[in-house]
Design a protein around this motif. Sequence first.
Motif, PDB file in Angstrom:
ATOM      1  N   TYR A 199       0.978  -1.295  -0.138  1.00 37.34           N
ATOM      2  CA  TYR A 199      -0.166   0.449   0.059  1.00 37.34           C
ATOM      3  C   TYR A 199       0.428   1.151   0.034  1.00 37.34           C
ATOM      4  O   TYR A 199       0.285   2.088  -0.855  1.00 37.34           O
ATOM      5  N   ALA A 200       1.774   0.769   1.181  1.00 39.63           N
ATOM      6  CA  ALA A 200       2.870   2.219   0.838  1.00 39.63           C
ATOM      7  C   ALA A 200       3.330   2.654  -0.019  1.00 39.63           C
ATOM      8  O   ALA A 200       3.340   3.923  -0.347  1.00 39.63           O
ATOM      9  N   ARG A 225       0.828   4.288  -3.233  1.00 38.54           N
ATOM     10  CA  ARG A 225       0.774   5.062  -2.600  1.00 38.54           C
ATOM     11  C   ARG A 225       1.617   6.172  -2.478  1.00 38.54           C
ATOM     12  O   ARG A 225       1.504   7.433  -3.619  1.00 38.54           O
ATOM     13  N   LEU A 226       2.974   5.957  -2.235  1.00 34.82           N
ATOM     14  CA  LEU A 226       3.927   7.119  -2.062  1.00 34.82           C
ATOM     15  C   LEU A 226       5.213   6.795  -2.937  1.00 34.82           C
ATOM     16  O   LEU A 226       6.088   7.803  -3.041  1.00 34.82           O
ATOM     17  N   TYR A 268      10.209   7.754  -1.849  1.00 35.03           N
ATOM     18  CA  TYR A 268       9.926   8.343  -0.399  1.00 35.03           C
ATOM     19  C   TYR A 268      10.631   8.252   0.399  1.00 35.03           C
ATOM     20  O   TYR A 268      10.589   7.591   0.943  1.00 35.03           O
ATOM     21  N   ALA A 312      -0.006   7.003   3.280  1.00 30.07           N
ATOM     22  CA  ALA A 312       0.031   6.156   2.243  1.00 30.07           C
ATOM     23  C   ALA A 312      -1.660   6.617   2.456  1.00 30.07           C
ATOM     24  O   ALA A 312      -2.284   7.261   1.240  1.00 30.07           O
ATOM     25  N   SER A 313      -2.415   7.163   3.284  1.00 28.06           N
ATOM     26  CA  SER A 313      -3.709   6.801   3.304  1.00 28.06           C
ATOM     27  C   SER A 313      -4.015   9.116   2.931  1.00 28.06           C
ATOM     28  O   SER A 313      -5.724   9.307   2.626  1.00 28.06           O
TER      29      SER A 313
END
Length: 470
Positions: free
Chosen positions: A78-79, A82-83, A87, A316-317
């Motif tokens: 997820y991270a 998304r990032l 990052y 990530a959210s």
Amino acid sequence: MATPGLARPVSTSLRPRLRGSQSTPPQLPTAEDLVAAAKVPGDTSYVLMDAQGTVLRSRGAERATPPASVAKIITALYALDRLGKAYRFETRLHAIGLVEEGTLFGDLVLVGGGDPTLTTDDLAALVDSLQAAGIQKVAGRFLIYQEALPYVASIEPGQPSWLGYSPAVSGLNLNFNRVHFEWTPLGGSYSLAMEARGRTASPRVGMARMQIVTRGAPVFEYTSQPGVDLWTVARSALGKGGARWLPVRFPGLYAGDAFRGIARARGIAMPTVQVLPFVPDGAPLAVHQSAPIEDICRDMLKRSTNLTAEVLGLTASGGNVPDLAASASEMNRWAAERLGAEIDMVDHSGLSDQSRVSAKAMGRVLAAAVDGPLSDLMKPVRFAAKRAVPGFVSAKTGTLNYVSGLGGYIDTGSDRHIFAIFSSDLEARAEIAPLDREKPRGATGWLRRAKRLEIDLVDHWAKRLSQRPG
């Protein structure tokens, strides 16, 4: 929560090959035989898939169960998605005002960017920048900004208050939000120290305080005042001295307190810490950058650090979600849309036993990343020498009381297979008294059986996969 290490080896086929036209292959146990022989109370489910996500073997694979730290696989993906793997988190130091004759006539602001890996030594490097700028006194305020992420008092409030793996979370975190408590016998009593322990500096902090009391149990008790962690410890448990990391509930103030302690030890006059509710304008005096999150994910999967998982998930959210549950819901939606996996997480670390993931859903998560960097981020499974077989296994373990899991990849050199195994006895877990959750009676033996079954199943599949022709 300690996550037992595992790891290593394998290949391809579910049918043993004949060793000659006259030979008869021995009747080897099936996966179901292994489950029956293990006698792990509760439920065990598993799935074995090929690299395309086709199910080859399964048992109760649709049954949702607490994934424990195996959930960190989902959080890492997820991270990274998304990032981006490059990052970096930033922690900034702002000096707002004029510097004249070594005095900053204005405010000094420590701005947190959520970095879950920030250490006391990193703060010491930021203090170095004050000295490099010629600042020996702060005449204004010393402020911290901690709202880059929502504040969470404890990752899992149901855990005993003294367990370091369930600390607070905020936009300014230090030493995984744990304070180092050390006690040393002194004149019939004890010398106590609460420190932000580092390698180059270990300042004492005033926001975490300890008092010795006379009682039997529990060993530790926690209460709080605004901005202060108050602890008591049972004298009978102190013995000849020792040390332990305890969770911090006011992480921003903890980081600020540590920074101030380092600065004062170097002769820089500093006011007490105050909270700033907004990010200051202007260019920072100094910036500390974390490692890229690809490296942070690798360390998280290796050490199973809950704080890191929660910070990665919250970041990530978008960082603007109100709490962990809302952020986990965002990750659930992402997993369904991006990976085709239906999951029901309530956090990002797997520490809560209210999260649910099936073996099949975890298999789909792993299948979606089969050609990505995930297997390089997970640690190898260590088999005993007598189990050594061709190939390689990389996986993530998960452990709660009466909950165990293992998910990862079996590489044969020519192809890759995916597996996920979950065992749980939720009835036994529900019977544990809150104060007994650190080391409940019977849980260690149950976990030993579950972990042995996981290794037996992976070894079983690995050997058969390695015997597949071609």
